[in-house]
Write a protein that holds these residues in place. Structure first.
Motif, PDB file in Angstrom:
ATOM      1  N   PRO A  20     -11.903  57.804 -54.639  1.00  0.00           N
ATOM      2  CA  PRO A  20     -12.212  55.851 -55.324  1.00  0.00           C
ATOM      3  C   PRO A  20     -12.768  56.082 -56.122  1.00  0.00           C
ATOM      4  O   PRO A  20     -12.166  54.832 -57.094  1.00  0.00           O
ATOM      5  CB  PRO A  20     -12.001  55.948 -53.486  1.00  0.00           C
ATOM      6  CG  PRO A  20     -12.145  57.280 -52.870  1.00  0.00           C
ATOM      7  CD  PRO A  20     -12.304  58.014 -52.953  1.00  0.00           C
ATOM      8  N   SER A  32      -2.933  61.997 -49.593  1.00  0.00           N
ATOM      9  CA  SER A  32      -1.101  61.639 -49.425  1.00  0.00           C
ATOM     10  C   SER A  32      -0.627  62.769 -48.527  1.00  0.00           C
ATOM     11  O   SER A  32      -0.764  63.666 -49.152  1.00  0.00           O
ATOM     12  CB  SER A  32      -0.379  61.007 -49.828  1.00  0.00           C
ATOM     13  OG  SER A  32       0.322  60.759 -49.635  1.00  0.00           O
ATOM     14  N   GLY A  59      -8.948  56.402 -58.006  1.00  0.00           N
ATOM     15  CA  GLY A  59      -8.483  57.710 -56.919  1.00  0.00           C
ATOM     16  C   GLY A  59      -7.341  59.144 -57.763  1.00  0.00           C
ATOM     17  O   GLY A  59      -6.430  59.893 -57.020  1.00  0.00           O
ATOM     18  N   ALA A 119     -11.567  60.208 -49.903  1.00  0.00           N
ATOM     19  CA  ALA A 119     -11.413  59.383 -49.185  1.00  0.00           C
ATOM     20  C   ALA A 119      -9.512  60.583 -48.726  1.00  0.00           C
ATOM     21  O   ALA A 119      -9.788  61.480 -49.660  1.00  0.00           O
ATOM     22  CB  ALA A 119     -10.169  58.470 -49.950  1.00  0.00           C
ATOM     23  N   GLN A 134     -15.261  58.191 -46.716  1.00  0.00           N
ATOM     24  CA  GLN A 134     -14.736  56.668 -46.713  1.00  0.00           C
ATOM     25  C   GLN A 134     -12.990  56.858 -46.452  1.00  0.00           C
ATOM     26  O   GLN A 134     -12.729  57.923 -46.115  1.00  0.00           O
ATOM     27  CB  GLN A 134     -14.535  56.241 -48.066  1.00  0.00           C
ATOM     28  CG  GLN A 134     -16.213  56.646 -48.172  1.00  0.00           C
ATOM     29  CD  GLN A 134     -17.422  55.535 -48.049  1.00  0.00           C
ATOM     30  OE1 GLN A 134     -17.477  55.747 -46.493  1.00  0.00           O
ATOM     31  NE2 GLN A 134     -18.122  54.713 -48.461  1.00  0.00           N
ATOM     32  N   ASP A 135     -12.963  55.757 -45.590  1.00  0.00           N
ATOM     33  CA  ASP A 135     -10.951  55.227 -45.587  1.00  0.00           C
ATOM     34  C   ASP A 135     -10.835  54.755 -47.009  1.00  0.00           C
ATOM     35  O   ASP A 135     -11.665  53.565 -47.591  1.00  0.00           O
ATOM     36  CB  ASP A 135     -11.625  54.159 -44.645  1.00  0.00           C
ATOM     37  CG  ASP A 135     -11.451  55.158 -43.363  1.00  0.00           C
ATOM     38  OD1 ASP A 135     -11.516  56.530 -43.613  1.00  0.00           O
ATOM     39  OD2 ASP A 135     -12.125  54.706 -42.465  1.00  0.00           O
ATOM     40  N   GLY A 136      -9.667  54.151 -46.883  1.00  0.00           N
ATOM     41  CA  GLY A 136      -9.001  53.704 -48.204  1.00  0.00           C
ATOM     42  C   GLY A 136      -9.964  53.892 -49.828  1.00  0.00           C
ATOM     43  O   GLY A 136      -9.882  55.048 -49.808  1.00  0.00           O
ATOM     44  N   ASP A 137      -9.825  52.677 -50.410  1.00  0.00           N
ATOM     45  CA  ASP A 137     -10.756  53.247 -51.544  1.00  0.00           C
ATOM     46  C   ASP A 137     -11.996  52.559 -51.704  1.00  0.00           C
ATOM     47  O   ASP A 137     -12.204  52.081 -53.105  1.00  0.00           O
ATOM     48  CB  ASP A 137      -9.102  52.261 -52.357  1.00  0.00           C
ATOM     49  CG  ASP A 137      -8.072  52.447 -52.565  1.00  0.00           C
ATOM     50  OD1 ASP A 137      -7.471  54.213 -52.556  1.00  0.00           O
ATOM     51  OD2 ASP A 137      -7.307  51.836 -52.554  1.00  0.00           O
ATOM     52  N   ASP A 138     -12.347  52.523 -50.996  1.00  0.00           N
ATOM     53  CA  ASP A 138     -13.659  51.924 -50.882  1.00  0.00           C
ATOM     54  C   ASP A 138     -14.887  53.327 -51.275  1.00  0.00           C
ATOM     55  O   ASP A 138     -14.822  54.277 -50.863  1.00  0.00           O
ATOM     56  CB  ASP A 138     -14.364  51.370 -49.430  1.00  0.00           C
ATOM     57  CG  ASP A 138     -15.477  51.260 -49.753  1.00  0.00           C
ATOM     58  OD1 ASP A 138     -16.063  51.435 -50.463  1.00  0.00           O
ATOM     59  OD2 ASP A 138     -16.297  50.704 -48.828  1.00  0.00           O
ATOM     60  N   ARG A 149     -15.006  57.335 -40.904  1.00  0.00           N
ATOM     61  CA  ARG A 149     -15.499  56.996 -41.684  1.00  0.00           C
ATOM     62  C   ARG A 149     -17.388  57.507 -42.364  1.00  0.00           C
ATOM     63  O   ARG A 149     -17.701  57.266 -41.061  1.00  0.00           O
ATOM     64  CB  ARG A 149     -14.739  55.881 -41.925  1.00  0.00           C
ATOM     65  CG  ARG A 149     -15.984  54.364 -42.909  1.00  0.00           C
ATOM     66  CD  ARG A 149     -16.133  53.065 -43.141  1.00  0.00           C
ATOM     67  NE  ARG A 149     -16.149  52.787 -43.613  1.00  0.00           N
ATOM     68  CZ  ARG A 149     -16.110  51.995 -44.365  1.00  0.00           C
ATOM     69  NH1 ARG A 149     -14.441  53.295 -45.881  1.00  0.00           N
ATOM     70  NH2 ARG A 149     -16.682  51.785 -45.511  1.00  0.00           N
ATOM     71  N   GLU A 156      -3.899  62.857 -44.003  1.00  0.00           N
ATOM     72  CA  GLU A 156      -4.731  62.361 -43.659  1.00  0.00           C
ATOM     73  C   GLU A 156      -5.316  62.789 -41.998  1.00  0.00           C
ATOM     74  O   GLU A 156      -6.254  63.185 -41.742  1.00  0.00           O
ATOM     75  CB  GLU A 156      -3.849  61.578 -43.436  1.00  0.00           C
ATOM     76  CG  GLU A 156      -3.863  60.421 -44.495  1.00  0.00           C
ATOM     77  CD  GLU A 156      -2.544  60.502 -44.626  1.00  0.00           C
ATOM     78  OE1 GLU A 156      -2.157  59.308 -45.623  1.00  0.00           O
ATOM     79  OE2 GLU A 156      -2.230  61.090 -44.831  1.00  0.00           O
TER      80      GLU A 156
END
Length: 528
Positions: free
Chosen positions: A425, A478, A429, A475, A449-453, A491, A481
């Motif tokens: 991230p 695609s 990304g 993160a 982490q999770d997502g774009d944090d 996380r 996961e």
């Protein structure tokens, strides 16, 4: 900083030590008694773990350009293929055995060392050593060197690393045990061009009542042959005066293989003996041994050069921190504690392979010929064999440097950082393998982490206490996961990665701040 660290021996072990210490800004002096660089091929195989480490040091592209990857290993009994080892099960980008002349591997390392400003002093022989562990001087090692003109030099150094090879003066002078045995058999080798049906995608190992034979593909149509029990000559010295000739190489191949092949244009041949020996310690005071100075064994499995290079990658980041005053000298105890079990495992496996495949006993041959196809075809056996041979499976989970504090992923302290594709991230990304994200010149902190944090917990940042390291928030990529959660856990799980690419600490989000603070206090602060 004191005088340069003295490295004796400019083979793969010594060159790796010189490269590593130079990368960390530690001055070195590299000497070798040889006239100049070796021109014969000697070791051939570069394993996946070594390839990963060379990638981090910017050296793998030349090896990929020159080398011949063998994705399979065929094992034969009495002329029939019993097992074909599939290296696609190796958990690495380099899922094969890379075959390349040791002379070329050394050239690549020499060029890297020269680029770092290190000039090899050829024709310079170590003739004596001394050390005073009670001295308060920085230079506690004294070495007597014989220069090319025959004069003697008394050299001083804070530390000495022996990459001298099997006849190490350092090892013998220090009285290090070199326990093991010498195989009574004679062996022959030859580098030959081959016309026939011998696949260059495989290395080939033959066992029969006549003995052991192996062929490693240097390139399509170009192989290295190694065999025991070579035909004797009537020359009055056990039959092994002068190098093997092409007719003898062809004779022993025809005797042990049913695959049609005709040899020609032999570029090099030799006789040799096999020893299987290792030291019981890797350091005495301020002197270290590694590579063939510390362990020698059969060529089965192409392990020796790789093990020696990885000895130095393990040692040198620790030695650099101590020499720069960033760690206490106690950190160096982990060199022997971590590497000796690995060396013992390598020797045990090479001895087993050599003994099993090379057995001439009828009962032993019958068991191997009937049982090997049944067991060797199992995927679990294939994977275990290939990953150990690739040196992917070896780690340092038993080490005092390895700490687990509740991380939920499959990765534990002491493990090699695995192959995994992730998103970063903090880099917009971008998608990356884990390996290029690591800093081979320092520590790396990976934060799942999770997502774009990409935000790092302030408590975690505070725990770093001014320690310089690379921090990377991760993160899931695609489609990756499930693998991401399996490998790295939930996380906030945190992984402190050593400069050699192994996990020093694995911790949950809650445990990480205190765990990191404690690890740094114990290992990275002098007197801690």
């Amino acid at each position: 900083m004191s005088d340069p660290i003295l490295i004796v021996g400019a083979g793969p072990t010594g060159l790796t030590a010189a490269l590593e210490l130079s990368r960390f800004g530690v001055p070195v002096r590299l000497v070798d008694q040889a006239e100049g660089p070796a021109t014969t091929s000697r070791a051939l195989g570069i394993q996946a773990r070594t390839m990963e480490l060379l990638e981090q040091r910017g050296l793998v592209d030349e090896i990929l350009r020159l080398g011949n990857p063998a994705g399979f290993g065929s094992i034969y009994g009495d002329g029939k293929r019993l097992v074909r080892i599939d290296f696609s099960t190796v958990r690495s980008r380099y899922a094969y055995l890379m075959n390349l002349s040791q002379a070329e591997t050394e050239r690549i390392l020499r060029e890297a060392v020269a680029a770092a400003g290190v000039a090899i002093e050829w024709r310079t022989r170590l003739v004596g050593i001394a050390q005073d562990s009670l001295s308060h001087d920085a230079d506690k090692v004294t070495a007597t060197l014989e220069r090319p003109d025959g004069t003697l030099e008394l050299a001083h150094a804070p530390w000495l690393i022996s990459g001298e090879g099997a006849h190490s003066l350092v090892r013998t002078t220090l009285g290090m045990s070199f326990a093991g045995e010498t195989n009574p058999r004679h062996y022959m080798l030859g580098d030959v061009r081959v016309d026939g049906d011998l696949a260059a995608t495989d290395f080939h190992i033959f066992g029969s009542a006549e003995g052991f034979m192996a062929l490693f593909p240097l390139a399509p149509g170009h192989f290295r042959l190694i065999a025991d029990n070579p035909p004797k000559r009537d020359d009055g010295d056990g039959g092994h005066e002068g190098a093997p000739d092409l007719a003898e190489i062809q004779q022993i191949y025809d005797q042990r293989s049913a695959i049609p092949a005709r040899f020609h244009d032999m570029s090099w041949s030799s006789w040799f003996r096999i020893n299987s020996r290792m030291v019981d310690r890797l350091a005495v005071g301020r002197m270290f041994v590694g590579g063939d100075a510390a362990h020698i064994h059969a060529p089965a499995g192409a392990q020796g050069m790789n093990t020696g290079m990885q000895d130095m990658i393990n040692l040198c980041w620790k030695l650099a921190l101590v020499e720069r005053g960033q760690a206490s000298v106690g950190l160096l105890d982990s060199y022997g504690a971590e590497r000796l079990p690995v060396i013992r495992g390598v020797l045990g496996k090479t001895e087993t392979i050599t003994s099993l495949i090379g057995t001439e006993a009828p009962v032993g041959r019958m068991i191997i010929d009937h049982v090997a196809p049944l067991i060797g075809g199992l995927r679990a056996v294939q994977s275990n064999t290939a990953n150990h041979m690739a040196q992917i499976e070896y780690g340092y989970g038993h080490s005092a440097l390895s700490e687990n504090h509740g991380a939920k992923g499959s990765v534990s302290a002491g493990d090699r950082v695995p192959e995994l594709t992730v998103r970063v991230p903090g880099a917009g990304g971008a998608v990356s393998r884990l390996l290029p994200l690591l800093d081979p010149s320092g520590f790396t902190l990976l934060v799942a982490q999770d997502g774009d944090d990409a935000t790092i917990d302030p408590a975690l940042a505070s725990a770093l206490g001014g320690v310089a390291l690379r921090v990377v928030a991760l993160a899931a990529a695609s489609g990756e996961e499930d693998a991401y959660r399996h490998v790295l856990g939930g996380r906030g799980c945190v992984f402190l990665i050593r400069p050699d690419g192994y996990v020093a600490l694995a911790a949950s989000a809650r445990a990480a701040p205190d765990a990191l603070r404690g690890w740094f206090d114990r290992w990275l602060r002098p007197g801690g």
